[in-house]
Design an enzyme around this catalytic site. Structure first.
Site, mmCIF file in Angstrom:
data_model
loop_
_atom_site.group_PDB
_atom_site.id
_atom_site.type_symbol
_atom_site.label_atom_id
_atom_site.label_comp_id
_atom_site.label_asym_id
_atom_site.label_seq_id
_atom_site.Cartn_x
_atom_site.Cartn_y
_atom_site.Cartn_z
ATOM 1 N N ARG A 50 4.692 -5.300 -2.035
ATOM 2 C CA ARG A 50 4.546 -3.888 -2.390
ATOM 3 C C ARG A 50 3.940 -3.847 -3.794
ATOM 4 O O ARG A 50 3.742 -4.870 -4.434
ATOM 5 C CB ARG A 50 5.862 -3.103 -2.258
ATOM 6 C CG ARG A 50 7.142 -3.804 -2.442
ATOM 7 C CD ARG A 50 7.453 -4.235 -3.844
ATOM 8 N NE ARG A 50 7.224 -3.176 -4.812
ATOM 9 C CZ ARG A 50 6.948 -3.371 -6.068
ATOM 10 N NH1 ARG A 50 6.852 -4.603 -6.559
ATOM 11 N NH2 ARG A 50 6.743 -2.377 -6.913
ATOM 12 N N GLY A 51 3.660 -2.616 -4.250
ATOM 13 C CA GLY A 51 2.920 -2.481 -5.501
ATOM 14 C C GLY A 51 1.446 -2.359 -5.153
ATOM 15 O O GLY A 51 0.923 -3.162 -4.369
ATOM 16 N N ALA A 52 0.802 -1.339 -5.725
ATOM 17 C CA ALA A 52 -0.553 -1.001 -5.272
ATOM 18 C C ALA A 52 -1.539 -2.183 -5.297
ATOM 19 O O ALA A 52 -2.198 -2.460 -4.283
ATOM 20 C CB ALA A 52 -1.073 0.175 -6.103
ATOM 21 N N ARG A 87 0.348 1.833 4.727
ATOM 22 C CA ARG A 87 0.950 2.695 3.687
ATOM 23 C C ARG A 87 -0.139 3.652 3.191
ATOM 24 O O ARG A 87 -1.244 3.207 2.871
ATOM 25 C CB ARG A 87 1.511 1.856 2.525
ATOM 26 C CG ARG A 87 2.669 0.960 2.964
ATOM 27 C CD ARG A 87 3.443 0.409 1.777
ATOM 28 N NE ARG A 87 4.225 1.442 1.129
ATOM 29 C CZ ARG A 87 4.853 1.265 -0.042
ATOM 30 N NH1 ARG A 87 4.764 0.107 -0.669
ATOM 31 N NH2 ARG A 87 5.560 2.242 -0.576
ATOM 32 N N GLN A 197 13.558 -0.634 -6.844
ATOM 33 C CA GLN A 197 12.597 -1.639 -7.322
ATOM 34 C C GLN A 197 12.825 -1.999 -8.787
ATOM 35 O O GLN A 197 12.523 -3.107 -9.221
ATOM 36 C CB GLN A 197 11.148 -1.135 -7.153
ATOM 37 C CG GLN A 197 10.668 -1.081 -5.724
ATOM 38 C CD GLN A 197 10.840 0.307 -5.133
ATOM 39 O OE1 GLN A 197 11.777 1.027 -5.457
ATOM 40 N NE2 GLN A 197 9.943 0.685 -4.243
ATOM 41 N N ASP A 238 -0.148 4.564 -8.258
ATOM 42 C CA ASP A 238 -0.659 4.262 -6.917
ATOM 43 C C ASP A 238 -1.979 4.953 -6.634
ATOM 44 O O ASP A 238 -2.744 4.517 -5.767
ATOM 45 C CB ASP A 238 0.381 4.643 -5.870
ATOM 46 C CG ASP A 238 1.536 3.662 -5.929
ATOM 47 O OD1 ASP A 238 2.406 3.827 -6.800
ATOM 48 O OD2 ASP A 238 1.524 2.692 -5.150
ATOM 49 N N ASN A 248 2.717 8.251 -8.407
ATOM 50 C CA ASN A 248 3.459 6.997 -8.619
ATOM 51 C C ASN A 248 4.849 7.154 -7.993
ATOM 52 O O ASN A 248 5.183 8.222 -7.449
ATOM 53 C CB ASN A 248 3.550 6.662 -10.114
ATOM 54 C CG ASN A 248 4.094 5.254 -10.355
ATOM 55 O OD1 ASN A 248 3.635 4.299 -9.719
ATOM 56 N ND2 ASN A 248 5.064 5.101 -11.228
ATOM 57 N N LYS A 249 5.630 6.113 -8.073
ATOM 58 C CA LYS A 249 6.962 6.081 -7.448
ATOM 59 C C LYS A 249 7.759 7.342 -7.752
ATOM 60 O O LYS A 249 7.756 7.822 -8.879
ATOM 61 C CB LYS A 249 7.698 4.837 -7.958
ATOM 62 C CG LYS A 249 9.079 4.626 -7.416
ATOM 63 C CD LYS A 249 9.145 4.602 -5.908
ATOM 64 C CE LYS A 249 8.144 3.659 -5.273
ATOM 65 N NZ LYS A 249 8.048 3.819 -3.794
#
Ligand code: MRU
Length: 374
Positions: A50-52, A87, A197, A238, A248-249
């Site tokens: 995960r993570g862009a 995603r 996270q 993101d 973002n998150k």
């Protein structure tokens, strides 16, 4: 002090992509082996990776693996769709797939698999250099914010560290470089509900590198800012829209509001690959809605050391789990790109894109550093 250069992804001698299964961190360092497009898609969807930037890199390899089985135009289109559907919010996924597809489309099928693998490797190499440059620019902005002899107090949300990228991270690259330069730095780590996270991944990688940090409940960040215990906030992202709005998150928006209310800098570390010039503003960004079970249940280490899941929410209560939120450009002090910091605005985004098309990333302290940044 070791650096962020250790890579999150590597190939084994059978050409499979290896990485840590991030759903098992911080308690187990299990390696997952990704040998085909389906495995790559599964790893992205289930957030083993995960993570862009990391999603983009794994998708690039997934597309290359698919072409080993079917290098026709139809095979390319099918694999691209499979990976793109994993995603929706992080635009690096589409960016990386388009980069690989663009490289192989003009070639005949026999040449495509090799060229796609080369392109995936190039994306990974570029990510490492890009993140290091973001870190240098970020460190140059953050360093002067240290007050007296106290450690520089940073706050971050989610995980925009080395394991969200091929190496270094984006937001955390600055932290690693400051620590390497001997600047005392302490990071307040938002736990980042619901998937945690921050508590699981950012805490793990900062501890791994010996960086001082403290995990806080997401809701504690505003209090710490008000009490003067935070010098700046730095997060990843993101997707950046053409007007400088940021996805973002989930929870990022609230941190930005609290930072603005406390007149604290709020920096967004942002590789140019995360800018989506085709998205006019935040409202056009698709927000991923994930399984409510991520909210109603929590995973962690049980009393016997095994990973267990426990239920938090009563059976009859529905839950809704948007994975990202939208922060308006006006709350962002600057976008910190590999080409320097730019204002979070249409002009700033255009400036970053024009610097990117003019040449490779600039090093921190170079001319791009503060020009145009608020
Ligand atoms: O849902 P995740 O864990 O993939 O979300 C990650 C983030 O929101 C990060 O801040 C972002 O992708 C930047 S990673 C350098």
């Amino acid at each position: 002090m070791s650096t962020g250069v250790q890579r999150t992804l590597w190939l084994d001698d059978r050409g499979r992509l290896l990485t840590r299964d991030q759903t098992r961190l911080p308690f187990e360092e299990a390696i997952v082996e990704l040998g085909d497009a389906q495995a790559c898609a599964h790893a992205i969807r289930t957030m083993q990776v995960r993570g862009a930037p990391l999603i983009g890199a794994v998708a690039a390899y997934g597309l290359a693996f698919a072409l080993r089985d079917d290098a026709s135009d139809a095979g390319l289109a099918r694999a691209r769709e499979l990976l793109l559907a994993t995603r929706p919010t992080a635009v690096n996924l589409r960016w990386a797939l388009d980069r690989v597809a663009g490289r192989v489309r003009p070639l005949g099928p026999p040449a495509r698999p090799g060229a796609a693998l080369d392109e995936a490797a190039a994306i990974c190499d570029a990510d490492v250099a890009c993140n290091r440059a973001i870190g240098e620019h970020g460190a140059a902005l953050l360093r002067p914010l240290r007050r007296g002899d106290s450690p520089l107090q940073l706050l971050t949300h989610c995980n925009a560290g080395r394991i969200a990228t091929v190496a270094w991270g984006t937001a955390l690259a600055a932290v690693y470089l400051l620590a390497e330069a001997g600047v005392p730095v302490h990071v307040w780590v938002d736990e980042t509900r619901p998937r945690n996270q921050g508590a699981s991944l950012t805490a793990w990688e900062l501890a791994d590198r010996g960086i001082a940090h403290t995990v806080i409940a997401d809701n504690a960040a505003g209090l710490l800012m008000r009490q003067g215990r935070v010098d700046a906030v730095i997060v990843g992202c993101d997707r950046v829209a053409a007007n400088g709005d940021v996805a973002n998150k989930v929870g990022t928006y609230q941190k930005a509001l609290a930072a603005a209310d406390n007149r604290l800098p709020f920096y967004v570390a942002c590789p140019v690959s995360t800018i989506d010039a085709g998205t006019p503003d935040a409202d056009a960004i698709e927000i991923e809605a994930r399984d409510p079970r991520e909210l109603t249940h929590v995973r962690g280490r049980g009393p016997h050391g095994d990973l267990v899941e426990v239920q938090l929410v009563p059976e009859r209560s529905p839950a809704f789990n948007p994975a990202f939120d939208l922060t308006p450009a006006r709350l962002v002090t600057a976008l910190v790109t590999e080409h320097g910091a730019v204002p979070a605005s249409a002009q700033g985004v255009a400036l970053a894109l024009s610097r990117a098309s003019a040449g490779p990333a600039t090093r921190g302290g170079g001319p791009g550093l503060s020009q145009g940044a608020r």
